[in-house]
Design a protein around this motif. Structure first.
Motif, PDB file in Angstrom:
ATOM      1  N   UNK A  10       0.840  -1.192   0.000  1.00 52.11           N
ATOM      2  CA  UNK A  10       0.000   0.000   0.000  1.00 52.11           C
ATOM      3  C   UNK A  10       0.873   1.239   0.000  1.00 52.11           C
ATOM      4  N   UNK A  11       0.512   2.200  -0.830  1.00 49.54           N
ATOM      5  CA  UNK A  11       1.226   3.484  -0.873  1.00 49.54           C
ATOM      6  C   UNK A  11       0.544   4.416   0.128  1.00 49.54           C
ATOM      7  N   UNK A  12       1.006   4.384   1.362  1.00 52.24           N
ATOM      8  CA  UNK A  12       0.348   5.133   2.423  1.00 52.24           C
ATOM      9  C   UNK A  12      -0.821   4.335   2.962  1.00 52.24           C
ATOM     10  N   UNK A  13      -0.915   4.228   4.262  1.00 51.41           N
ATOM     11  CA  UNK A  13      -1.948   3.400   4.870  1.00 51.41           C
ATOM     12  C   UNK A  13      -3.219   4.205   5.139  1.00 51.41           C
ATOM     13  N   UNK A  52      -1.760   0.517  -4.555  1.00 43.58           N
ATOM     14  CA  UNK A  52      -0.783  -0.511  -4.191  1.00 43.58           C
ATOM     15  C   UNK A  52       0.122  -0.786  -5.378  1.00 43.58           C
ATOM     16  N   UNK A  53       1.366  -1.138  -5.089  1.00 43.18           N
ATOM     17  CA  UNK A  53       2.328  -1.436  -6.152  1.00 43.18           C
ATOM     18  C   UNK A  53       3.511  -2.222  -5.597  1.00 43.18           C
ATOM     19  N   UNK A  74       6.593   4.118  -5.091  1.00 42.30           N
ATOM     20  CA  UNK A  74       6.126   4.359  -3.725  1.00 42.30           C
ATOM     21  C   UNK A  74       6.834   5.560  -3.129  1.00 42.30           C
ATOM     22  N   UNK A  75       8.142   5.632  -3.329  1.00 39.99           N
ATOM     23  CA  UNK A  75       8.908   6.757  -2.788  1.00 39.99           C
ATOM     24  C   UNK A  75       8.462   8.074  -3.400  1.00 39.99           C
ATOM     25  N   UNK A 127       7.307  13.813   0.779  1.00 37.67           N
ATOM     26  CA  UNK A 127       6.749  15.114   1.160  1.00 37.67           C
ATOM     27  C   UNK A 127       7.060  16.208   0.145  1.00 37.67           C
ATOM     28  N   UNK A 128       8.176  16.079  -0.570  1.00 33.99           N
ATOM     29  CA  UNK A 128       8.547  17.090  -1.559  1.00 33.99           C
ATOM     30  C   UNK A 128       7.540  17.149  -2.705  1.00 33.99           C
ATOM     31  N   UNK A 129       6.910  16.023  -3.012  1.00 35.51           N
ATOM     32  CA  UNK A 129       5.915  15.999  -4.091  1.00 35.51           C
ATOM     33  C   UNK A 129       4.620  16.694  -3.683  1.00 35.51           C
TER      34      UNK A 129
END
Length: 240
Positions: A99-102, A113-114, A120-121, A126-128
């Protein structure tokens, strides 16, 4: 070109021995034709195959959207509720999608999800500042001062720096649409508490420019293709 047993292994169908046994048992077809040779070589890109009659498309990485139901934990080792991973077919679990962030167990809505670690990064960085939109049902009536506090920034008990919503729109007396760009623990619930209210129900509707499709039923998942992946960064004008 890649050997069939290696291709199946890359797609989550088990060890090389497992995949070899699957192929030799007659359970695998490629482009509609049975193939019992584990060492047959194919061009992987765009290859369609089937295992036990279930059709698959070769994908270097798996990108999924899941309509998360309540009562499910975003954990491989859930403590009190079923895991969201139990909603996925076994090959996707074996190839290691995350999961990309819960989302909390009682939170519903869009979950990406991936198995692509760099993705994922990038999506979590946070920069994005990737915007995430939630529909929030509150215990108490939401007043103008609370909306103003959420937009100007509220101070959480463990952080002296105010946290502000990117957008906050009233949808009803006890319902609002909140957009945040951070992914901190219980963030929306803590922001509402700091503003003087309490979250009763929370539903994530979108990430970046991609919104949870109305056709995706609760507990179901879908593949994310290039167009959907581009939408994930659309609000920032960037790309992944």
């Amino acid at each position: 070109m890649i050997e069939l047993e290696r291709l199946l292994r890359s797609q989550g169908f088990g060890s090389r021995a497992d995949c070899r046994a699957l192929i030799r048992s007659g359970s695998v077809s490629v482009a509609g034709q049975p193939c019992a040779d584990p060492f047959a070589r194919f061009e992987a890109e765009g290859l369609r195959f089937a295992v036990d009659g279930v059709a698959w498309l070769y994908r270097r990485f798996a990108y999924l959207a899941l309509h998360k139901p309540a009562g499910h934990e975003c954990s491989q080792r859930p403590l009190h509720h079923p895991s969201v991973y139990s909603l996925l077919p076994d090959p996707l679990i074996k190839r290691g999608v995350q999961a990309v962030g819960r989302l909390d167990e009682d939170t519903t809505g869009l979950l990406v999800l991936t198995d692509d670690g760099q993705f994922i990064h990038r999506l979590s960085s946070p920069k994005k500042a990737v915007p995430k939109v939630y529909e929030v049902t509150t215990r108490h009536v939401v007043d103008a001062s609370q909306v103003g506090a959420l937009l100007s920034g509220v101070v959480l008990h463990d952080d002296p720096e105010p946290v502000a919503a990117l957008d906050c729109t009233l949808l009803g007396e006890r319902c609002l649409r909140l957009t945040v760009t951070q992914g901190r623990y219980h963030l929306v619930k803590r922001m509402l508490a700091a503003a003087g209210n309490r979250v009763e129900a929370l539903h994530r509707t979108s990430i970046g420019g991609f919104s949870l499709p109305a056709s995706l039923e609760v507990g179901r998942w879908m593949w994310l293709e290039a167009a959907e992946l581009a939408l994930l960064a659309a609000d920032k004008g960037g790309s992944f």
